[in-house]
Scaffold this motif. Structure first.
Motif, PDB file in Angstrom:
ATOM      1  N   VAL A 189       0.886  -1.064   0.093  1.00 53.24           N
ATOM      2  CA  VAL A 189      -0.037   0.011   0.108  1.00 53.24           C
ATOM      3  C   VAL A 189       0.922   1.420   0.043  1.00 53.24           C
ATOM      4  O   VAL A 189       1.745   1.330   1.063  1.00 53.24           O
ATOM      5  N   THR A 236       1.259   5.268   0.727  1.00 55.16           N
ATOM      6  CA  THR A 236       0.609   6.408   1.256  1.00 55.16           C
ATOM      7  C   THR A 236       1.534   7.442   1.656  1.00 55.16           C
ATOM      8  O   THR A 236       2.600   7.505   1.088  1.00 55.16           O
ATOM      9  N   ASP A 278      -3.384   8.796  -5.006  1.00 54.66           N
ATOM     10  CA  ASP A 278      -4.619   7.999  -5.570  1.00 54.66           C
ATOM     11  C   ASP A 278      -3.945   7.094  -6.621  1.00 54.66           C
ATOM     12  O   ASP A 278      -2.876   7.334  -7.155  1.00 54.66           O
ATOM     13  N   ARG A 279      -5.178   6.847  -7.372  1.00 53.69           N
ATOM     14  CA  ARG A 279      -4.604   5.902  -8.697  1.00 53.69           C
ATOM     15  C   ARG A 279      -4.064   6.607  -9.685  1.00 53.69           C
ATOM     16  O   ARG A 279      -2.981   6.074 -10.295  1.00 53.69           O
ATOM     17  N   VAL A 286      -0.382   7.276  -8.661  1.00 53.63           N
ATOM     18  CA  VAL A 286       0.526   5.957  -8.593  1.00 53.63           C
ATOM     19  C   VAL A 286       0.876   5.488 -10.140  1.00 53.63           C
ATOM     20  O   VAL A 286       1.679   5.004 -10.453  1.00 53.63           O
ATOM     21  N   VAL A 310      -3.600  -1.622  -9.748  1.00 56.62           N
ATOM     22  CA  VAL A 310      -3.349  -0.573  -8.782  1.00 56.62           C
ATOM     23  C   VAL A 310      -4.924  -0.158  -8.425  1.00 56.62           C
ATOM     24  O   VAL A 310      -5.910   0.076  -9.228  1.00 56.62           O
ATOM     25  N   ARG A 311      -5.312  -0.115  -7.197  1.00 61.20           N
ATOM     26  CA  ARG A 311      -6.670   0.135  -6.407  1.00 61.20           C
ATOM     27  C   ARG A 311      -6.414   1.160  -5.645  1.00 61.20           C
ATOM     28  O   ARG A 311      -5.791   1.153  -4.588  1.00 61.20           O
ATOM     29  N   ASP A 312      -7.290   2.218  -5.819  1.00 58.77           N
ATOM     30  CA  ASP A 312      -7.581   3.204  -4.742  1.00 58.77           C
ATOM     31  C   ASP A 312      -8.346   2.884  -3.552  1.00 58.77           C
ATOM     32  O   ASP A 312      -9.606   2.472  -3.638  1.00 58.77           O
ATOM     33  N   ARG A 313      -7.930   3.014  -2.490  1.00 58.14           N
ATOM     34  CA  ARG A 313      -8.706   2.443  -1.163  1.00 58.14           C
ATOM     35  C   ARG A 313      -9.117   3.937  -0.543  1.00 58.14           C
ATOM     36  O   ARG A 313      -9.733   3.657   0.680  1.00 58.14           O
ATOM     37  N   ASP A 331      -5.599   8.526   0.659  1.00 57.78           N
ATOM     38  CA  ASP A 331      -4.355   8.790   0.234  1.00 57.78           C
ATOM     39  C   ASP A 331      -3.698   7.191   0.553  1.00 57.78           C
ATOM     40  O   ASP A 331      -2.557   7.190   1.186  1.00 57.78           O
ATOM     41  N   ARG A 332      -4.337   6.208   0.219  1.00 58.96           N
ATOM     42  CA  ARG A 332      -3.825   4.989   0.091  1.00 58.96           C
ATOM     43  C   ARG A 332      -4.097   4.293  -1.039  1.00 58.96           C
ATOM     44  O   ARG A 332      -5.343   4.123  -1.405  1.00 58.96           O
ATOM     45  N   VAL A 333      -3.186   3.635  -1.778  1.00 62.63           N
ATOM     46  CA  VAL A 333      -3.212   2.919  -2.700  1.00 62.63           C
ATOM     47  C   VAL A 333      -2.611   1.570  -2.780  1.00 62.63           C
ATOM     48  O   VAL A 333      -1.538   1.425  -2.637  1.00 62.63           O
TER      49      VAL A 333
END
Length: 443
Positions: A242, A244, A254-255, A258, A286-289, A292-294
């Motif tokens: 992840v 961040t 974000d996606r 990244v 690549v997945r946006d959680r 500010d966490r990918v």
């Protein structure tokens, strides 16, 4: 050493990067390791050139200032630091940091990783990648540095030194080596070598993955850019990660940020070759959680190359430069006239000379600038010559424009500097012998 989780950050993405974000990372990021990536192809060659003039000037000039800010926080948090800021003199850099720790009352053991200097082991008759001509035909060779990998850094990380300083370690290897050490990865595990290299590639440019260089106000706004936070990777034992940044800092993760960094400087996404692995990132997910966490996963790897890339520096002459501004009605016409005047006065004196109107045609040429009429612009003239004296003529003629050129010129700036050219070649891996030199911090 082996655990199920590692937390690593990047506190510098190039030689002149900011220092404060690295301090924030160490003090607030809860990191196991912070890496400082401070070398480019030209940077290490310039360092070698400085060292020829001054044996004490071979490492990154900003390293002392960086470490003065970081040694205290590193000691308080127990965070380790890995960097390639040793440039052309990792031993000198390590000795300086050890002495700096004693001076600041923060005793620090420092390990230097040597062996990337292969000037005496490359074939100078070999063709350069860039033009196919023999390396030695380009001029006096001043440096040749192999891109060493995680295998060179791991012996230092297995020791007690909290600070590890290398020369031309490959950018992602600065991150892969600590991850392999912390998570117990084996060198032949290409899947995990690929996963760690992917993390390193995403982090290596520091603020680029958190919104720096990404920002474009109309299309890609980045909040708090002046307070940009630098990146952190939370990495699991399987290599899933992840990306961040520290809470409360500016920027965005974000996606989009990244993916933009993922494709940075990648020619073939199916074969991104490093000293440690051939990384296939074509299937990376690549997945946006949110917040500010990918999450990133899906790197694949194949066996590392049998040869290491080498960056070769050579003396390429001297560059003379001069700049002068014009403003108001007709500024562009006056800047163009000034360029014509300097070209005519220097006709035949320099083998390479160019004049650009900054603010109009410096980046993309006249064809794309047609119809644009700036209110203000700046003429920049630069020429390359074999001697400093010949190159100085550029600045002299631009200076003369004050009273013997078009009306309204001002804001003069001139200078002359030696130019280091950079070429690329390879060296068989077995010719590169790395070692670790440890400088104990005095208690």
């Amino acid at each position: 050493m082996s655990s199920n989780h590692a937390r690593i950050g990047c506190g510098a993405g190039f030689a002149a990067d900011r220092i404060e974000p690295a301090v924030d990372l160490v003090e607030k990021g809860g990191l196991d390791v912070v890496a400082l990536e401070c070398l480019g192809e030209r940077t290490v060659s310039l360092a070698a050139l400085r060292r020829l003039a001054d044996p004490r000037a071979g490492y990154d000039p900003m390293l002392r200032k960086r470490m003065a800010a970081l040694l205290g926080p590193l000691a308080r948090t127990g965070t380790r630091l890995v960097t390639n800021a040793g440039a052309a003199d990792p031993v000198g850099a390590a000795r300086m940091v050890r002495d700096l720790g004693a001076e600041l009352g923060a005793p620090t053991t420092v390990a230097a990783v040597t062996g990337d200097d292969v000037l005496d082991r490359i074939d100078l008759s070999a063709p350069a990648w860039e033009d196919g001509a023999p390396l030695e035909s380009h001029g006096e060779i001043v440096s040749a540095n192999a891109y060493i990998g995680a295998d060179a850094l791991l012996p230092a990380l297995r020791g007690p030194a909290p600070v590890v300083i290398a020369g031309r370690a490959a950018d992602p290897s600065l991150f892969l080596a600590p991850l392999a050490h912390l998570l117990g990865w084996e060198a032949g595990d290409w899947a995990r070598m690929a996963a760690g290299t992917l993390v390193g590639h995403l982090l290596e440019c520091a603020g680029q993955v958190t919104g720096g260089y990404f920002a474009d106000p109309a299309r890609k706004p980045v909040p708090g850019l002046a307070r940009l936070g630098y990146p952190i990777a939370e990495v699991g034992a399987d290599g899933d990660a992840v990306i961040t940044k520290p809470p409360g800092t500016g920027g965005r993760v974000d996606r989009l940020t990244v993916v933009e960094q993922l494709t940075y400087e990648v020619t073939d996404p199916r074969a991104y070759r490093t000293p440690d692995v051939s990384l296939d990132m074509s299937g990376v997910d690549v997945r946006d959680r949110g917040g500010d966490r990918v999450a990133v996963r899906g790197a694949r790897g194949r066996a590392r190359p049998e040869e290491l890339k080498v960056s070769v520096g050579y003396r390429a002459g001297f560059r003379g430069e001069g700049e002068i501004s014009y403003a108001g009605r007709g500024a562009l016409d006056r800047a163009r006239l000034a360029a014509e005047v300097v070209r005519e006065r220097l006709a035949g004196a320099l083998p390479r000379l160019r004049a650009d109107v900054v603010g109009h045609s410096a980046l993309h040429g006249e064809a794309l600038a047609a119809g644009a009429e700036p209110y203000e612009c700046r003429l920049r003239v630069a020429g390359l010559a074999g001697t400093r004296e010949a190159a100085e003529a550029v600045g002299e003629e631009v200076s003369a424009l004050y009273t013997s050129g078009p009306a309204g010129g001002g804001g003069l700036r001139v200078g002359t500097s030696e130019v280091v050219g950079v070429l690329s070649t390879t060296v068989p891996r077995e010719r590169v012998a790395t070692e670790v030199v440890v400088f104990e911090g005095a208690e």
